[in-house]
Design a protein around this motif. Structure first.
Motif: not given
Ligand code: T4K
Length: 375
Positions: A251-280
């Motif tokens: 699960l930790d490995a998946r978390k860091s892969i997710t963060e890596r994707y988010r870092h690489n792909l955030s702000g791309l035109p026409s591509l929307k990332l899904s919501l980050e997990p909400t508090a709690g």
């Protein structure tokens, strides 16, 4: 220029325990020959999962689909079940196989889960249950759903196939609703090759669920129900016991892969990332879905084809909507009643994610996506 990919990358890849550890665990089965029908390993896995999932009662099944089927059968339902069309076929097939009618509720555009504000309008005298799905492992609006269910005296059965290990405010996701179904299929965060489970907190259901997954037998010479064969074997349970030992690391490995994707792909035109997990919410990072807004030369299908050409096998989970599949359409189901679900299904793409996916490969996949999207 993008980096050339030398081997196929799939949307999921089964985690495997050490081969020697598996062989040594199953070796005793050659001696005992007790290889199925609630054996020793099965019992141990059931107990360990009950603790891991923080649920008072837990039962193992041959797969998630049969588990869901048994859950619906155990509640003796008749009539309409309110559910989502943005799911895998298993959810609605289980409803149909029980002689019930799915009633499709539209979804939220942020979580892609059933829109709790639209449930009440669909309730009538034929409604017998609500069956929401924690799509991609994102928790539904459980508190609100259960308020509605309580108001109308309806049971809530969660399809938690994607939600293994998810927690809300320190509580296991299965603490919501009457019954939650988990899938332990080879493509899931935690797997037993094929397998599934039911978590519940009504002890009176236990005897019936155990009987239903064993042909309805209530003792060796008596059957109180018309049941099925939905039992898990010792070989599957052994795989689960070993995979459970590494689940937190995975699960930790998946978390860091997710963060890596988010870092690489955030702000791309026409591509929307899904919501980050909400508090709690403790997420399990089961899937990494993105939405592609179509524009000139850019589309979800275009990106899918481009990635396929470069040996990256993403998936259009969950397109088409269930109500657009031939088997459902022919029965008169109509996807125009769920316009948000229809739009999301047309834009969504699930990118490869699994614990052994290396960060270098996440970067290469991202590179290909950027190459296609930025024109
Ligand atoms: N409810 C929901 C919401 C579900 O999503 C599902 C299952 C269920 C209920 C029912 O639970 P189960 O009865 O399955 O326990 C997959 C899975 O077969 C299915 O379990 C899953 N949902 C669904 C969303 O996805 P496919 O047709 O996409 O799988 P497949 O064979 O194309 O595999 C995808 C990729 O995974 C492959 O390209 C490679 C990798 N893979 C696959 C297999 C079979 C592995 O690494 N190892 C493997 O053994 O359905």
């Amino acid at each position: 220029m993008t980096t050339r990919i030398e081997k196929d990358i799939y949307v999921a890849r089964s985690d495997m325990p050490e081969m020697e550890a598996y062989f040594s665990l199953v070796a005793e089965l050659w001696e005992s020959r007790a290889i199925t029908n609630a054996g020793k390993l099965h019992e141990q896995l059931e107990q360990e999962l009950q603790q891991y999932l923080k649920t008072p009662d837990f039962l193992l099944f041959a797969n998630g689909h049969l588990a869901l089927n048994v859950a619906l059968r155990a509640l003796d339902l008749k009539g309409e079940v309110i559910t989502t069309p943005f799911t895998f076929l298993s959810t609605t097939n289980a409803i149909m196989e029980n002689g019930l009618t799915p009633v499709f509720c539209d979804i939220r555009s942020d979580t892609y889960n059933i829109d709790e504000t639209k449930i009440e309008a669909l309730i009538n005298e034929n409604t017998c249950a609500i069956l929401p799905v924690h799509v991609y492992g994102t928790p539904c609006s459980c508190t609100q759903i259960e308020k509605i269910a309580a108001k109308f005296g309806l049971p809530v059965i969660y399809d938690a196939a994607h939600a293994f290990g998810v927690e809300v405010d320190g509580k296991g996701i299965a603490s919501f609703g009457d019954i939650s179904m988990f899938s332990f299929h080879a493509t899931k965060v935690f797997h037993t090759v094929e397998g599934g489970g039911l978590a519940f907190h009504n002890e009176s259901l236990q005897r019936k669920l155990i009987s239903l997954k064993n042909f309805g037998l209530t003792d060796p010479i008596q059957a109180d129900y018309i049941g099925m064969n939905a039992k898990m074997s010792e070989f599957h349970a052994a795989m689960g016991l070993l995979n459970l030992q590494t689940i937190d690391k995975n699960l930790d490995a998946r978390k860091s892969i997710t963060e890596r994707y988010r870092h690489n792909l955030s702000g791309l035109p026409s591509l929307k990332l899904s919501l980050e997990p909400t508090a709690g919410v403790k997420s399990n990072y089961a899937y990494f879905p993105v939405l592609i807004e179509p524009r000139a030369g850019i589309s979800r299908d275009g990106l899918f084809d481009y990635l396929e050409k470069h040996r990256i096998h993403s998936r259009k989970y969950f397109y088409p909507l269930i109500s657009d599949l031939r088997s459902y359409k022919e029965l008169g189901f109509d996807s125009s009643n769920t316009p948000i679900a229809k739009v999301i299904a047309e834009k969504v793409l699930a990118l490869p994610i699994y614990a052994s996916l290396e960060h270098g490969m996440v970067d290469i996949i991202s590179e290909h996506i950027i190459e296609y999207m930025v024109k």
